[in-house]
Design a protein around this motif. Structure first.
Motif, PDB file in Angstrom:
ATOM      1  N   ALA A  76       0.959  -1.245  -0.018  1.00 47.77           N
ATOM      2  CA  ALA A  76       0.075  -0.103   0.289  1.00 47.77           C
ATOM      3  C   ALA A  76       0.816   1.326   0.144  1.00 47.77           C
ATOM      4  CB  ALA A  76      -0.833  -0.030   1.326  1.00 47.77           C
ATOM      5  N   ILE A  77       2.062   1.176   0.762  1.00 47.38           N
ATOM      6  CA  ILE A  77       3.074   2.276   0.717  1.00 47.38           C
ATOM      7  C   ILE A  77       3.541   2.457  -0.544  1.00 47.38           C
ATOM      8  CG2 ILE A  77       5.167   3.277   1.598  1.00 47.38           C
ATOM      9  CD1 ILE A  77       4.128   2.189   4.282  1.00 47.38           C
ATOM     10  N   THR A  78       4.249   1.242  -1.402  1.00 44.14           N
ATOM     11  CA  THR A  78       4.816   1.617  -2.558  1.00 44.14           C
ATOM     12  C   THR A  78       3.795   1.993  -3.698  1.00 44.14           C
ATOM     13  OG1 THR A  78       4.266  -0.817  -3.116  1.00 44.14           O
ATOM     14  CG2 THR A  78       6.412  -0.257  -1.910  1.00 44.14           C
ATOM     15  N   ARG A  79       2.611   1.640  -3.457  1.00 47.28           N
ATOM     16  CA  ARG A  79       1.838   2.256  -4.409  1.00 47.28           C
ATOM     17  C   ARG A  79       1.492   3.522  -4.263  1.00 47.28           C
ATOM     18  NH1 ARG A  79      -1.685   3.721  -8.024  1.00 47.28           N
ATOM     19  NH2 ARG A  79      -3.874   2.912  -8.112  1.00 47.28           N
ATOM     20  N   TYR A  80       1.356   4.021  -2.973  1.00 48.56           N
ATOM     21  CA  TYR A  80       1.157   5.591  -2.858  1.00 48.56           C
ATOM     22  C   TYR A  80       2.529   6.279  -3.240  1.00 48.56           C
ATOM     23  CZ  TYR A  80       2.036   9.788   0.087  1.00 48.56           C
ATOM     24  OH  TYR A  80       2.337  10.979   0.802  1.00 48.56           O
ATOM     25  N   LEU A  81       3.931   5.748  -3.059  1.00 49.16           N
ATOM     26  CA  LEU A  81       5.002   6.363  -3.640  1.00 49.16           C
ATOM     27  C   LEU A  81       5.142   6.348  -5.037  1.00 49.16           C
ATOM     28  CD1 LEU A  81       7.577   4.955  -0.702  1.00 49.16           C
ATOM     29  CD2 LEU A  81       6.429   7.460  -0.978  1.00 49.16           C
ATOM     30  N   SER A  82       4.510   5.167  -5.664  1.00 50.69           N
ATOM     31  CA  SER A  82       4.588   5.330  -7.195  1.00 50.69           C
ATOM     32  C   SER A  82       3.666   6.440  -7.881  1.00 50.69           C
ATOM     33  CB  SER A  82       4.274   4.078  -7.737  1.00 50.69           C
ATOM     34  OG  SER A  82       5.131   2.898  -7.244  1.00 50.69           O
ATOM     35  N   ALA A  83       2.548   6.775  -7.226  1.00 47.03           N
ATOM     36  CA  ALA A  83       1.722   7.838  -7.547  1.00 47.03           C
ATOM     37  C   ALA A  83       2.419   9.230  -7.360  1.00 47.03           C
ATOM     38  CB  ALA A  83       0.432   7.560  -6.852  1.00 47.03           C
ATOM     39  N   VAL A  84       3.021   9.252  -6.266  1.00 49.73           N
ATOM     40  CA  VAL A  84       3.712  10.585  -6.169  1.00 49.73           C
ATOM     41  C   VAL A  84       4.733  10.847  -7.108  1.00 49.73           C
ATOM     42  CG1 VAL A  84       5.166  11.945  -4.466  1.00 49.73           C
ATOM     43  CG2 VAL A  84       3.472  10.775  -3.594  1.00 49.73           C
ATOM     44  N   GLU A  85       5.539   9.615  -7.361  1.00 47.90           N
ATOM     45  CA  GLU A  85       6.643   9.881  -8.329  1.00 47.90           C
ATOM     46  C   GLU A  85       6.108  10.205  -9.910  1.00 47.90           C
ATOM     47  OE1 GLU A  85       8.569   6.048  -7.449  1.00 47.90           O
ATOM     48  OE2 GLU A  85       9.878   7.134  -5.962  1.00 47.90           O
ATOM     49  N   ALA A  86       4.752   9.647 -10.199  1.00 48.42           N
ATOM     50  CA  ALA A  86       4.148   9.843 -11.338  1.00 48.42           C
ATOM     51  C   ALA A  86       3.743  11.133 -11.411  1.00 48.42           C
ATOM     52  CB  ALA A  86       3.007   8.999 -11.429  1.00 48.42           C
ATOM     53  N   CYS A  87       3.379  11.794 -10.392  1.00 43.38           N
ATOM     54  CA  CYS A  87       3.000  13.200 -10.265  1.00 43.38           C
ATOM     55  C   CYS A  87       4.251  14.077 -10.474  1.00 43.38           C
ATOM     56  CB  CYS A  87       2.256  13.579  -8.856  1.00 43.38           C
ATOM     57  SG  CYS A  87       1.969  15.134  -8.604  1.00 43.38           S
ATOM     58  N   ARG A  88       5.290  13.879 -10.147  1.00 42.89           N
ATOM     59  CA  ARG A  88       6.397  14.589 -10.214  1.00 42.89           C
ATOM     60  C   ARG A  88       7.092  14.544 -11.608  1.00 42.89           C
ATOM     61  NH1 ARG A  88       9.495  14.353  -4.210  1.00 42.89           N
ATOM     62  NH2 ARG A  88       7.759  15.558  -3.221  1.00 42.89           N
ATOM     63  N   LYS A  89       6.879  13.223 -12.220  1.00 41.36           N
ATOM     64  CA  LYS A  89       7.549  13.054 -13.476  1.00 41.36           C
ATOM     65  C   LYS A  89       6.466  14.053 -14.438  1.00 41.36           C
ATOM     66  CE  LYS A  89       7.982   9.436 -16.940  1.00 41.36           C
ATOM     67  NZ  LYS A  89       7.929   8.294 -17.505  1.00 41.36           N
ATOM     68  N   ALA A  90       5.150  14.244 -14.137  1.00 40.31           N
ATOM     69  CA  ALA A  90       4.394  14.888 -14.877  1.00 40.31           C
ATOM     70  C   ALA A  90       4.437  16.538 -14.670  1.00 40.31           C
ATOM     71  CB  ALA A  90       2.915  14.456 -14.716  1.00 40.31           C
ATOM     72  N   HIS A  91       4.804  16.804 -13.308  1.00 44.25           N
ATOM     73  CA  HIS A  91       4.385  18.372 -12.838  1.00 44.25           C
ATOM     74  C   HIS A  91       5.749  18.832 -12.322  1.00 44.25           C
ATOM     75  CE1 HIS A  91       0.381  17.853 -13.770  1.00 44.25           C
ATOM     76  NE2 HIS A  91       0.379  16.845 -13.157  1.00 44.25           N
ATOM     77  N   GLY A  92       6.768  18.080 -12.255  1.00 45.16           N
ATOM     78  CA  GLY A  92       8.008  18.778 -11.595  1.00 45.16           C
ATOM     79  C   GLY A  92       8.657  17.992 -10.362  1.00 45.16           C
ATOM     80  N   HIS A  93       9.843  18.265  -9.779  1.00 46.16           N
ATOM     81  CA  HIS A  93      10.375  17.499  -8.610  1.00 46.16           C
ATOM     82  C   HIS A  93       9.648  17.899  -7.602  1.00 46.16           C
ATOM     83  CE1 HIS A  93      12.578  21.359  -8.286  1.00 46.16           C
ATOM     84  NE2 HIS A  93      12.659  21.093  -7.213  1.00 46.16           N
ATOM     85  N   ASP A  94       9.088  19.206  -7.319  1.00 48.73           N
ATOM     86  CA  ASP A  94       8.346  19.479  -6.091  1.00 48.73           C
ATOM     87  C   ASP A  94       7.170  19.395  -5.924  1.00 48.73           C
ATOM     88  OD1 ASP A  94       8.010  21.575  -7.405  1.00 48.73           O
ATOM     89  OD2 ASP A  94       7.870  23.067  -6.037  1.00 48.73           O
ATOM     90  N   ALA A  95       6.533  18.612  -7.007  1.00 44.09           N
ATOM     91  CA  ALA A  95       4.895  18.455  -6.999  1.00 44.09           C
ATOM     92  C   ALA A  95       4.498  17.597  -5.982  1.00 44.09           C
ATOM     93  CB  ALA A  95       4.730  18.202  -8.262  1.00 44.09           C
ATOM     94  N   TYR A  96       3.369  17.692  -5.367  1.00 44.46           N
ATOM     95  CA  TYR A  96       2.960  16.815  -4.563  1.00 44.46           C
ATOM     96  C   TYR A  96       1.244  16.734  -4.712  1.00 44.46           C
ATOM     97  CZ  TYR A  96       1.001  13.926  -0.599  1.00 44.46           C
ATOM     98  OH  TYR A  96       0.549  13.086   0.147  1.00 44.46           O
TER      99      TYR A  96
END
Length: 285
Positions: A76-96
């Protein structure tokens, strides 16, 4: 209403809320039929952790920042961290990602998402962030009142039998907010009995939550589950020591998915005296 989530984005409460939210989304995706999600207090949906607002508090450093450094391996945590990383890939390194972004990320093309935000500036940013996504409809209105207007959900000829109602109020009214939130959940269940409903709540002193939990256990749902993460002892009424989610009509095996994740979050984000709690207020029949 003066609350701005940008000051608190990515903190320990967001981490817990978003881990649980994605677990709920994944449960919805277990069946091919379309589903609907309502986010009653959506915010702007996307945040910058290096903005002046976020840096003023630095809360993300002890939330998503610490979790990215620790990288627990629970699914459940790796799923969440993958989503955060996908967000940063799309919107920049400091996106949340806020909850609207995570819903849009997790759900499918034929699913629908309604996001409510009362503050005009935040609603405008939310609308801009999802301008190209036809699945997401932004309503600049009170989220509690929207429950009556938007449920049961339908889109054209489609009526949704499955879905999620996320209630994440700012609690500016302190304990009085619980009464408004419980009334909203009761209304949601009356209009859409099969919906999974999730209410986020802050924890300052756990004993102060007992009246809320007793009332929550009596709501007209098939089950009621609470998941809490306290990063420090609940010994001060002046600061948020942790948070929890009340999940009504919890999907099958949600508790089994969250148990190891909660333990890992406590170990990664907790100070001395940290604790977690996963408990059925009313177990499924």
């Amino acid at each position: 209403m003066n609350y701005r989530h940008a000051f608190h984005a990515g903190n320990h409460a967001d981490v817990l809320k978003h881990v649980v939210l994605l677990a709920l989304c994944d449960a919805l995706l277990a069946k091919p039929t379309p589903c609907f999600a309502l986010d009653t207090h959506a915010g702007r949906g996307l945040y910058r952790l290096e903005s002046s607002s976020a840096r003023r508090t630095g809360e993300a450093d002890d939330g998503i920042g610490r979790l990215l450094a620790e990288r627990p391996r629970e699914p459940a945590i790796t799923r969440y961290l993958s989503a955060v990383e996908a967000c940063r890939k799309a919107h920049g390194h400091d996106a949340y990602p806020g909850s609207p972004w995570l819903l849009a990320h997790a759900l499918r093309e034929h699913d629908r998402i309604a996001c409510c935000e009362l503050q005009p500036v935040e609603a405008a940013a939310l609308r801009a962030n999802f301008a190209g996504d036809r699945r997401v409809v932004v309503h600049e209105r009170d989220g509690y009142a929207a429950i009556r207007a938007l449920l049961p959900p339908k889109h054209g000829a489609v009526r949704y039998g499955r879905g999620l109602v996320l209630v994440d109020p700012p609690y500016e009214a302190q304990l009085d907010e619980f009464d408004a939130a419980l009334a909203a959940l009761k209304e949601a269940l009356a209009r859409w009995p099969q919906a999974t409903c999730a209410l986020w709540y802050p924890v300052k002193q756990r004993r102060a939550l007992q009246p809320f939990l007793r009332k929550a256990a009596k709501l007209p749902a098939k089950s009621a589950l609470i998941a809490e993460l306290l990063v420090r002892p609940d010994d001060s009424p002046l600061r948020m020591n942790g948070s929890g989610l009340l999940v009504l009509n919890a999907p099958w095996k949600l508790d089994a998915a969250l148990q190891p994740a909660l333990q890992a979050l406590g170990e990664a984000l907790g100070e001395a005296g940290a604790s977690t709690r996963l408990e059925w207020l009313r177990a499924p029949a």
